[in-house]
Design a protein around this motif. Sequence first.
Motif, PDB file in Angstrom:
ATOM      1  N   HIS A  81       0.845  -1.213   0.000  1.00 30.15           N
ATOM      2  CA  HIS A  81       0.000   0.000   0.000  1.00 30.15           C
ATOM      3  C   HIS A  81       0.870   1.249   0.000  1.00 30.15           C
ATOM      4  N   HIS A  85       1.518   5.306  -2.124  1.00 26.16           N
ATOM      5  CA  HIS A  85       1.076   6.338  -3.077  1.00 26.16           C
ATOM      6  C   HIS A  85       2.326   7.088  -3.513  1.00 26.16           C
ATOM      7  N   VAL A 132      -1.612   2.114  -4.799  1.00 22.78           N
ATOM      8  CA  VAL A 132      -3.076   2.003  -4.744  1.00 22.78           C
ATOM      9  C   VAL A 132      -3.773   3.354  -4.837  1.00 22.78           C
ATOM     10  N   LYS A 192      -8.399  -0.294  -7.163  1.00 22.53           N
ATOM     11  CA  LYS A 192      -8.549   0.265  -5.815  1.00 22.53           C
ATOM     12  C   LYS A 192      -9.922   0.921  -5.694  1.00 22.53           C
ATOM     13  N   HIS A 213      -6.443  -0.813   5.697  1.00 19.13           N
ATOM     14  CA  HIS A 213      -6.603  -0.118   6.983  1.00 19.13           C
ATOM     15  C   HIS A 213      -7.372  -0.959   8.006  1.00 19.13           C
ATOM     16  N   ASP A 271       0.846   2.914   3.447  1.00 22.02           N
ATOM     17  CA  ASP A 271       0.154   4.126   2.996  1.00 22.02           C
ATOM     18  C   ASP A 271       1.156   5.270   2.815  1.00 22.02           C
TER      19      ASP A 271
HETATM   20 ZN   LIG Z   1      -3.876   4.818   0.837  1.00 21.64          ZN
END
Ligand SMILES: [Zn+2]
Length: 393
Positions: free
Chosen positions: A60, A62, A109, A176, A237, A307
């Motif tokens: 995960h 970005h 994602v 996603k 999450h 994340d």
């Molecule tokens: Zn995310």
Amino acid sequence: MTTILFKNANVFTGKNKDFEAIDFAVDTESGLFINQETKNADKVIDLKGKYVMPGLINAHTHIVLDPFFKIGGLSSVNAVKTGAVVNTYIAVDNLNKLLKNGVTYIRDVGSSDDIDLQLSKLEKENKITAPGIIGSGPALVMTGGHGVELGLESDGVDELRKNARTNIKNGARNIKLMATGGVSIDGETPHDIQLSVDEMRAAVNEAHHKGYTACAHAQGTEGIKNAIRAGVDSIEHGIYLDDEAIQMMLENDTHLVPTLMAPWAINQHPDKLPDFMVKKSLAVQEAHIVSIGKAAKAGVKIAMGTDSGTAYNDFENGSSEELEHMVKAGLTPLQALQSASVNAAELLKIDDYAGSIESDKLADFIIIEENPLEDIKAVQGDKIVYKKGKKVE
Ligand SMILES: [Zn+2]
């Protein structure tokens, strides 16, 4: 062909349960682990006293977001008003940081301008040195939904189906979806239900018909259950998991990608971030940790993801630190190492060629000084990284 034999290391292959004395070899041309007779290797490297494990897989990220806002705006809030050129620059810089810190494969994602998809292609063709990338392109979100800055607004079954197909056509190997609201955006809560079961199922089916995967950002309990019912391969999450949600994940073989780093990183910088973000982040942290611990104890398959790209959530030691947070939440150190190797590889559907130290798989591995099964923080220490059989300089 240049072959290197690595001798005398303590090796966690991804499949064994403890570090063992195993000699292994790589072919630097094919980039694969090979079966190698000791006497035939072109080069021998003695790793006496060192620990070797598969390169970390982060499920995960970005990569187009700058977590420190040096170049881009406040990530996830002001995100990606910077444009494709700047975002590509940020993405390449982030990929370099990931690789230097031992992350050899990622699943991105939520990206802008299909930057993840295009960089994925270049890496696959060996035109750039970077972690391997399973890209998703833009996330599919409801109109005005969570992550719209890195998303494609999609409403109703037809639009979800169409946009999933478009992403796949452009190179996405994962879809996603946004099942709930979140922390980083104002005017919504983690409990808000967003895409419906039918909407998500339409996109999941398109991914599965091609042999690809789908995952959902899902924080509140109802949204998590919606996403599992829609058939996603992973819950991202999973902040408010109840017993029923955990049972549903076990029954459907749904993976969990905790991203404990995301709220933790926000909570370390309360003075520098908007009030709404800090308030929501502080409110979820405890429940999040409890949920992940419960799921781990129940036997839900967990894949490591951070994340990275959200506020102060870095691309450097963040992946190794995530492992520490997982252990604090209740995973065993072995579960943590599996989450960043074989489990993540299975989730990304790359396990036939990556994620473990075995012949004919990508020679992606890291060399560390101490045993992470004794202290998970060992992964955060100095490391030497090999990607496709070549040392990362
Ligand atoms: Zn995310």
